[in-house]
Design an enzyme around this catalytic site. Structure first.
Site, PDB file in Angstrom:
ATOM      1  N   ASP A 151     -17.102 112.272 -37.929  1.00 24.30           N
ATOM      2  CA  ASP A 151     -18.049 111.209 -37.017  1.00 24.30           C
ATOM      3  C   ASP A 151     -19.398 111.753 -36.926  1.00 24.30           C
ATOM      4  O   ASP A 151     -20.161 110.973 -36.827  1.00 24.30           O
ATOM      5  CB  ASP A 151     -17.200 111.054 -35.712  1.00 24.30           C
ATOM      6  CG  ASP A 151     -15.934 110.379 -35.677  1.00 24.30           C
ATOM      7  OD1 ASP A 151     -14.718 110.871 -36.371  1.00 24.30           O
ATOM      8  OD2 ASP A 151     -16.064 109.053 -35.740  1.00 24.30           O
TER       9      ASP A 151
ATOM     10  N   ARG B 253     -12.746 100.610 -35.558  1.00 23.67           N
ATOM     11  CA  ARG B 253     -12.812 101.885 -35.340  1.00 23.67           C
ATOM     12  C   ARG B 253     -13.113 102.787 -36.707  1.00 23.67           C
ATOM     13  O   ARG B 253     -13.102 102.091 -37.814  1.00 23.67           O
ATOM     14  CB  ARG B 253     -11.946 102.683 -34.391  1.00 23.67           C
ATOM     15  CG  ARG B 253     -10.484 102.127 -34.608  1.00 23.67           C
ATOM     16  CD  ARG B 253      -9.715 102.380 -35.873  1.00 23.67           C
ATOM     17  NE  ARG B 253     -10.044 103.711 -36.261  1.00 23.67           N
ATOM     18  CZ  ARG B 253      -9.742 104.082 -37.581  1.00 23.67           C
ATOM     19  NH1 ARG B 253      -9.717 103.550 -38.340  1.00 23.67           N
ATOM     20  NH2 ARG B 253      -9.964 105.406 -37.726  1.00 23.67           N
ATOM     21  N   GLY B 254     -13.526 103.837 -36.444  1.00 25.14           N
ATOM     22  CA  GLY B 254     -13.871 104.834 -37.608  1.00 25.14           C
ATOM     23  C   GLY B 254     -15.516 104.706 -37.875  1.00 25.14           C
ATOM     24  O   GLY B 254     -16.267 103.725 -37.770  1.00 25.14           O
ATOM     25  N   ALA B 255     -16.263 105.954 -38.048  1.00 25.01           N
ATOM     26  CA  ALA B 255     -17.595 105.910 -37.965  1.00 25.01           C
ATOM     27  C   ALA B 255     -18.485 105.168 -38.791  1.00 25.01           C
ATOM     28  O   ALA B 255     -19.177 104.192 -38.157  1.00 25.01           O
ATOM     29  CB  ALA B 255     -17.938 107.439 -37.975  1.00 25.01           C
TER      30      ALA B 255
HETATM   31  O1  MRU Z   1     -11.423 106.900 -32.730  1.00 22.48           O
HETATM   32  P1  MRU Z   1     -11.645 106.730 -34.133  1.00 22.48           P
HETATM   33  O2  MRU Z   1     -10.404 105.859 -34.687  1.00 22.48           O
HETATM   34  O3  MRU Z   1     -12.884 105.622 -34.370  1.00 22.48           O
HETATM   35  O4  MRU Z   1     -11.718 107.958 -34.811  1.00 22.48           O
HETATM   36  C1  MRU Z   1     -11.875 108.060 -36.180  1.00 22.48           C
HETATM   37  C2  MRU Z   1     -12.049 109.531 -36.852  1.00 22.48           C
HETATM   38  O5  MRU Z   1     -12.096 110.326 -36.345  1.00 22.48           O
HETATM   39  C3  MRU Z   1     -12.139 109.195 -38.390  1.00 22.48           C
HETATM   40  O6  MRU Z   1     -11.770 110.383 -38.994  1.00 22.48           O
HETATM   41  C4  MRU Z   1     -13.821 109.000 -38.657  1.00 22.48           C
HETATM   42  O7  MRU Z   1     -14.666 108.311 -38.128  1.00 22.48           O
HETATM   43  C5  MRU Z   1     -14.240 109.145 -39.989  1.00 22.48           C
HETATM   44  S1  MRU Z   1     -13.904 107.534 -40.843  1.00 22.48           S
HETATM   45  C6  MRU Z   1     -14.199 107.527 -42.427  1.00 22.48           C
END
Ligand code: MRU
Length: 313
Positions: A215, A46-48
């Site tokens: 995101d 996960r994480g963009a």
């Molecule tokens: O639901 P997730 O864990 O994928 O959400 C991730 C986030 O909101 C992060 O802050 C975002 O993707 C930035 S990652 C560098």
């Protein structure tokens, strides 16, 4: 030691299973696109930026296994709706002539970009600093180094002493389970707070900045990030604390004029209604579980990218 969220081993994609952290550090092996799609949907990865990188390797996997690249891209596109990096990476892969080279580039460019974000961003922090962050925008969420946490890492490299407060990030605790773990592994002074403690913390201690990832950033600077980010921005502004967004350019979606058009993922009610110990709520109570929110650009002091900083106002 920086954790490695995604590894291509020549035949399959190894994913550090973020659902199990911090209790268990274990890689799962995605040997086909469906397994990878499931890993993205269930937040094993996960994480963009990391979602985009994993999906890029998914295209390599499909090609190597003789699966339809077109259908695989279609499958991966419907895994998660908010992080635009997923669609950006898949579009890049769709027009690539050498899939493996392109996926490798997407991953290595992300680390280079994070380093640049870190170098621009660390200038916002004084020699002794205290930072609040939300969710996980670190090595676990990127190709490595991190965006928000990359700034903190670059500040340390520049000889600064940074203490971090990590918001736990309900409902899935990415701040507690992932950010606190990642920063502790890397030798940082990190303190956990519940999400609803941030305003009180801001009123009691000098906080130098709130730094978060993103995101999807609309053309006017409105920024979608993990649910709870908007409240942090409101609270930071009320206390005169700089609110900084750190993200690569691949997180911008210039086709969207403002945040109202950003698709916000809504996840299962069960993520809020149950914890490992049992129900959190009487069984018949409904729940609403938006996974992201949008921070209006007026509340953002700076958006830091690999090209420098923008002041959305
Ligand atoms: O639901 P997730 O864990 O994928 O959400 C991730 C986030 O909101 C992060 O802050 C975002 O993707 C930035 S990652 C560098």
């Amino acid at each position: 030691m920086l954790p490695e969220a995604i590894r291509w081993n020549g035949n399959s994609i190894e994913i550090l299973d973020q659902r199990k952290l911090p209790d268990v550090v274990e890689y799962i092996n995605c040997t086909n696109v469906e397994l990878l799609a499931n890993a993205i949907e269930t937040l094993a990865v996960r994480g963009a930026p990391a979602i985009g990188i994993a999906a890029a390797w998914g295209v390599v996997l499909a090609f190597k296994q003789g699966e339809s690249v077109k259908l695989s891209i279609e499958r991966l596109r419907v895994t998660r709706p908010t992080a635009v990096n997923l669609f950006w990476a898949l579009d890049r892969m769709a027009s690539a002539s050498d899939y493996e080279q392109e996926a490798r580039r997407i991953q290595s460019e992300d680390v280079e970009n994070n380093r640049k974000i870190g170098a621009y961003g660390e200038k916002y922090l004084p020699k002794e600093s205290v930072v609040i962050t939300h969710c996980n925008a670190g090595a676990l969420a990127t190709g490595g180094w991190g965006t928000a946490l990359g700034i903190v890492r670059s500040a340390r490299e520049a000889g600064k002493n940074v203490k971090i407060f990590a918001c736990e990030t309900r409902p899935l605790f990415q701040g507690a389970r992932l950010t606190a773990w990642e920063l502790e592994q890397d030798g940082f002074d990190v303190t956990l707070i519940c999400d609803n403690m941030a305003a009180y913390l801001m009123s009691k201690r000098k906080i130098d900045a709130v730094i978060v990832g993103a995101d999807r950033i609309a053309a006017n600077g409105d920024t979608a990030n993990k649910i709870g980010t908007y409240s942090l921005a409101v609270n930071a502004n009320a206390h005169g604390i700089p609110f900084i967004v750190a993200a690569p350019r691949s997180t911008f979606d210039l086709s969207i004029p403002n945040g109202s058009a950003i698709p916000i993922e809504e996840r299962s009610e069960s993520e809020i209604r149950r914890l490992p110990g049992g129900q959190t709520v009487p069984i018949r109570i409904k729940a609403w579980n938006p996974a992201f929110d949008v921070t209006p650009f007026e509340l953002i002091s700076a958006i830091i990218t690999e090209d420098g900083e923008y002041e959305p106002k």
